[in-house]
Design a protein around this motif. Structure first.
Motif, PDB file in Angstrom:
ATOM      1  N   SER A   1       3.863  -9.036   2.792  1.00  0.00           N
ATOM      2  CA  SER A   1       4.347  -7.792   4.608  1.00  0.00           C
ATOM      3  C   SER A   1       5.710  -7.992   3.856  1.00  0.00           C
ATOM      4  O   SER A   1       6.192  -6.626   4.509  1.00  0.00           O
ATOM      5  CB  SER A   1       3.619  -7.856   5.489  1.00  0.00           C
ATOM      6  OG  SER A   1       1.802  -7.562   4.944  1.00  0.00           O
ATOM      7  N   PHE A   2       6.735  -9.050   4.508  1.00  0.00           N
ATOM      8  CA  PHE A   2       7.813  -8.675   5.274  1.00  0.00           C
ATOM      9  C   PHE A   2       8.102  -7.640   3.431  1.00  0.00           C
ATOM     10  O   PHE A   2       9.464  -7.545   3.445  1.00  0.00           O
ATOM     11  CB  PHE A   2       8.370  -9.525   4.444  1.00  0.00           C
ATOM     12  CG  PHE A   2       9.993 -10.300   5.526  1.00  0.00           C
ATOM     13  CD1 PHE A   2      10.365 -10.264   6.820  1.00  0.00           C
ATOM     14  CD2 PHE A   2      10.857 -10.404   4.374  1.00  0.00           C
ATOM     15  CE1 PHE A   2      11.929 -10.045   6.517  1.00  0.00           C
ATOM     16  CE2 PHE A   2      12.308 -10.232   4.395  1.00  0.00           C
ATOM     17  CZ  PHE A   2      13.034 -10.430   5.718  1.00  0.00           C
ATOM     18  N   ILE A   3       8.290  -8.179   2.203  1.00  0.00           N
ATOM     19  CA  ILE A   3       9.070  -8.067   0.785  1.00  0.00           C
ATOM     20  C   ILE A   3       8.471  -6.588   0.951  1.00  0.00           C
ATOM     21  O   ILE A   3       9.698  -6.056   0.827  1.00  0.00           O
ATOM     22  CB  ILE A   3       8.651  -8.783   0.038  1.00  0.00           C
ATOM     23  CG1 ILE A   3       8.357 -10.359  -0.077  1.00  0.00           C
ATOM     24  CG2 ILE A   3       9.028  -8.404  -1.047  1.00  0.00           C
ATOM     25  CD1 ILE A   3       8.467 -11.404  -0.770  1.00  0.00           C
ATOM     26  N   ILE A   4       7.380  -6.461   1.370  1.00  0.00           N
ATOM     27  CA  ILE A   4       7.042  -5.017   0.685  1.00  0.00           C
ATOM     28  C   ILE A   4       7.654  -3.956   1.886  1.00  0.00           C
ATOM     29  O   ILE A   4       8.132  -2.666   1.529  1.00  0.00           O
ATOM     30  CB  ILE A   4       5.579  -4.607   0.973  1.00  0.00           C
ATOM     31  CG1 ILE A   4       4.945  -5.542   0.325  1.00  0.00           C
ATOM     32  CG2 ILE A   4       5.358  -2.880   0.907  1.00  0.00           C
ATOM     33  CD1 ILE A   4       3.088  -5.308   0.135  1.00  0.00           C
TER      34      ILE A   4
ATOM     35  N   ILE B  18      10.186 -15.283   0.898  1.00  0.00           N
ATOM     36  CA  ILE B  18      10.956 -13.813   0.554  1.00  0.00           C
ATOM     37  C   ILE B  18      12.859 -13.456  -0.296  1.00  0.00           C
ATOM     38  O   ILE B  18      12.715 -12.691  -0.635  1.00  0.00           O
ATOM     39  CB  ILE B  18      11.196 -13.274   2.177  1.00  0.00           C
ATOM     40  CG1 ILE B  18      11.897 -14.180   2.326  1.00  0.00           C
ATOM     41  CG2 ILE B  18       9.682 -13.142   2.597  1.00  0.00           C
ATOM     42  CD1 ILE B  18      12.079 -13.966   4.189  1.00  0.00           C
ATOM     43  N   PHE B  19      12.848 -15.078  -0.685  1.00  0.00           N
ATOM     44  CA  PHE B  19      14.512 -14.716  -0.822  1.00  0.00           C
ATOM     45  C   PHE B  19      14.520 -15.069  -2.309  1.00  0.00           C
ATOM     46  O   PHE B  19      15.277 -14.648  -3.276  1.00  0.00           O
ATOM     47  CB  PHE B  19      14.984 -16.504  -0.208  1.00  0.00           C
ATOM     48  CG  PHE B  19      16.065 -16.031   0.996  1.00  0.00           C
ATOM     49  CD1 PHE B  19      17.169 -15.249   1.128  1.00  0.00           C
ATOM     50  CD2 PHE B  19      15.325 -16.377   2.083  1.00  0.00           C
ATOM     51  CE1 PHE B  19      17.878 -15.028   2.265  1.00  0.00           C
ATOM     52  CE2 PHE B  19      15.540 -16.297   3.729  1.00  0.00           C
ATOM     53  CZ  PHE B  19      17.239 -15.624   3.685  1.00  0.00           C
ATOM     54  N   ASN B  20      13.313 -16.055  -3.033  1.00  0.00           N
ATOM     55  CA  ASN B  20      13.171 -15.605  -3.886  1.00  0.00           C
ATOM     56  C   ASN B  20      13.007 -14.142  -4.200  1.00  0.00           C
ATOM     57  O   ASN B  20      13.132 -13.740  -5.648  1.00  0.00           O
ATOM     58  CB  ASN B  20      12.132 -16.573  -4.818  1.00  0.00           C
ATOM     59  CG  ASN B  20      12.270 -18.318  -4.454  1.00  0.00           C
ATOM     60  OD1 ASN B  20      13.206 -18.738  -4.532  1.00  0.00           O
ATOM     61  ND2 ASN B  20      11.467 -18.854  -4.581  1.00  0.00           N
ATOM     62  N   ALA B  21      12.319 -14.018  -3.917  1.00  0.00           N
ATOM     63  CA  ALA B  21      11.753 -12.098  -3.741  1.00  0.00           C
ATOM     64  C   ALA B  21      12.977 -10.747  -3.786  1.00  0.00           C
ATOM     65  O   ALA B  21      13.430  -9.934  -5.063  1.00  0.00           O
ATOM     66  CB  ALA B  21      10.379 -11.669  -3.381  1.00  0.00           C
TER      67      ALA B  21
ATOM     68  N   GLU C  24      18.666  -8.186  -3.735  1.00  0.00           N
ATOM     69  CA  GLU C  24      18.518  -6.586  -4.041  1.00  0.00           C
ATOM     70  C   GLU C  24      18.505  -5.900  -2.084  1.00  0.00           C
ATOM     71  O   GLU C  24      19.317  -5.048  -1.907  1.00  0.00           O
ATOM     72  CB  GLU C  24      17.058  -6.862  -3.676  1.00  0.00           C
ATOM     73  CG  GLU C  24      15.979  -6.764  -4.886  1.00  0.00           C
ATOM     74  CD  GLU C  24      15.239  -6.125  -4.931  1.00  0.00           C
ATOM     75  OE1 GLU C  24      14.434  -5.228  -3.971  1.00  0.00           O
ATOM     76  OE2 GLU C  24      14.592  -7.196  -5.606  1.00  0.00           O
ATOM     77  N   ILE C  25      18.881  -7.329  -1.233  1.00  0.00           N
ATOM     78  CA  ILE C  25      18.596  -6.309   0.241  1.00  0.00           C
ATOM     79  C   ILE C  25      19.462  -7.611   1.030  1.00  0.00           C
ATOM     80  O   ILE C  25      18.661  -8.980   0.694  1.00  0.00           O
ATOM     81  CB  ILE C  25      17.373  -5.665   1.158  1.00  0.00           C
ATOM     82  CG1 ILE C  25      18.448  -5.004   2.155  1.00  0.00           C
ATOM     83  CG2 ILE C  25      16.797  -6.346   0.509  1.00  0.00           C
ATOM     84  CD1 ILE C  25      16.677  -3.665   2.762  1.00  0.00           C
ATOM     85  N   ALA C  26      20.629  -7.636   1.772  1.00  0.00           N
ATOM     86  CA  ALA C  26      20.338  -9.128   3.359  1.00  0.00           C
ATOM     87  C   ALA C  26      19.701  -9.111   4.351  1.00  0.00           C
ATOM     88  O   ALA C  26      18.660  -8.375   4.444  1.00  0.00           O
ATOM     89  CB  ALA C  26      21.920  -8.332   3.520  1.00  0.00           C
TER      90      ALA C  26
END
Length: 330
Positions: A75-78, A125-128, A132-134
């Motif tokens: 959910s965080f990644i999306i 989440i950091f691997n994904a 892309e985004i900070a």
């Protein structure tokens, strides 16, 4: 002092997009406004209220950082990718909310009780999302004991955080007791990350003292201090201090914005009264006038009480400013 960045803390139900926009208009100087948390559901679904708050058109001309409250990595990644597509370069992970309704679900500061799960979450989440985004993190020391930080904070050092914002209390402390500045200093000095302090900064003296005590702290996040004195950061950056004309113009525009945003006097007055819990401490208002604001049930009653306060009050000096104000349900 010029190198220090100042952030407005996310205050649920208070610092919405109307408040942020008008604060920025009247009291420039805030480097980042952190939004009240959004709690994505499965597959990143968010509520309409949260959609309005993150809509880019509602955050023009200021730097706003969305905050995500979840313990579900997918959910965080999306959600982070959705926010990136809306134009936000940074998102903030909420590991600090002490509310029991959040904590019992293992979210906010409740996530700190499960360091192994938190580690897996951060790795995922950091691997994904790296590149892309900070991603910044706002955290407490732990659930019940500051010593829990000895297990939690090494996890943060493993990942490329944009910034680590530390509120040096435990979940059990809620917003009571004194922030543990000694622990903050120890953690800040050990960290490789950019560090921001949050907690009980109400005056210019408070801010300067913290920066002197902990020179490695680069940035400061203020919440209740700015609700009381919305001109605090403007003053610290060389602008003028709060005056009654500023205060009244700001109040009046917020009030008109809330009349357009919310339906019915109950919702409008509920939000305005919550602001007065903090604003009243900056004014030499008569107790009967403050009580009239709290008791108002109709808009004309509220407007009359507020006129009495502004016409019969002065701005208090910094030395007279209360150190604590307990928020109450009005």
């Amino acid at each position: 002092m010029n190198e220090t960045a100042f952030y407005y803390a996310p205050m649920e139900g208070i610092t919405n997009h109307c408040y942020r926009r008008l604060h920025h208009k009247h009291f420039p100087g805030i480097d980042k406004y952190f939004m009240p948390f959004m709690a994505p559901h499965l597959k990143g679904h968010i509520k309409n209220k949260e959609k309005n708050d993150i809509f880019p058109g509602n955050n023009e001309a200021l730097t706003a950082v969305p905050q995500i409250l979840t313990n579900d990595a997918e959910s965080f990644i999306i959600t982070a990718r959705m926010l990136k597509d809306l134009g936000y370069p940074e998102v903030n992970l909420n590991l600090g909310c002490p509310s029991p309704t959040v904590v019992t679900k293992g979210k906010g500061s409740g996530f700190l009780a499960y360091p192994e799960k938190l580690d897996v979450f951060l790795e995922t989440i950091f691997n994904a999302l790296e590149g892309e985004i900070a991603i910044s993190v706002k955290t407490r020391l732990g659930m019940t004991d500051p010593a829990e930080a000895e297990v939690i904070f090494p996890l943060y050092e493993k990942y490329p955080l944009e910034e680590l914002i530390i509120h040096p209390r435990t979940q059990k402390d809620f917003y009571k007791n004194t922030p543990n500045r000694e622990m903050f200093k120890t953690l800040a000095e050990k960290s490789r990350h950019k560090i921001c302090y949050n907690g009980n900064l109400y005056t210019e003296e408070d801010c300067r003292t913290l920066l002197e005590e902990v020179p490695v702290c680069q940035n400061l996040m203020l919440g209740r201090g700015l609700l009381r004195n919305p001109a605090l950061v403007r003053k610290m950056k060389g602008g003028r201090d709060l005056n009654m004309a500023d205060f009244r113009a700001f109040h009046d525009e917020v009030y008109e914005a809330y009349r357009e945003l919310y339906d019915g006097p109950s919702a409008i007055l509920g939000h305005m009264k919550e602001l007065w819990v903090y604003m009243e401490s900056m004014l030499t208002a008569e107790p009967r006038d403050v009580k009239a604001v709290r008791k108002a049930r109709k808009l004309p009653e509220y407007e009359l009480a507020v006129r009495h306060i502004f016409n019969g009050s002065e701005i208090v000096s910094v030395g007279d400013q209360p150190r604590e104000t307990e928020a109450v349900k009005l």
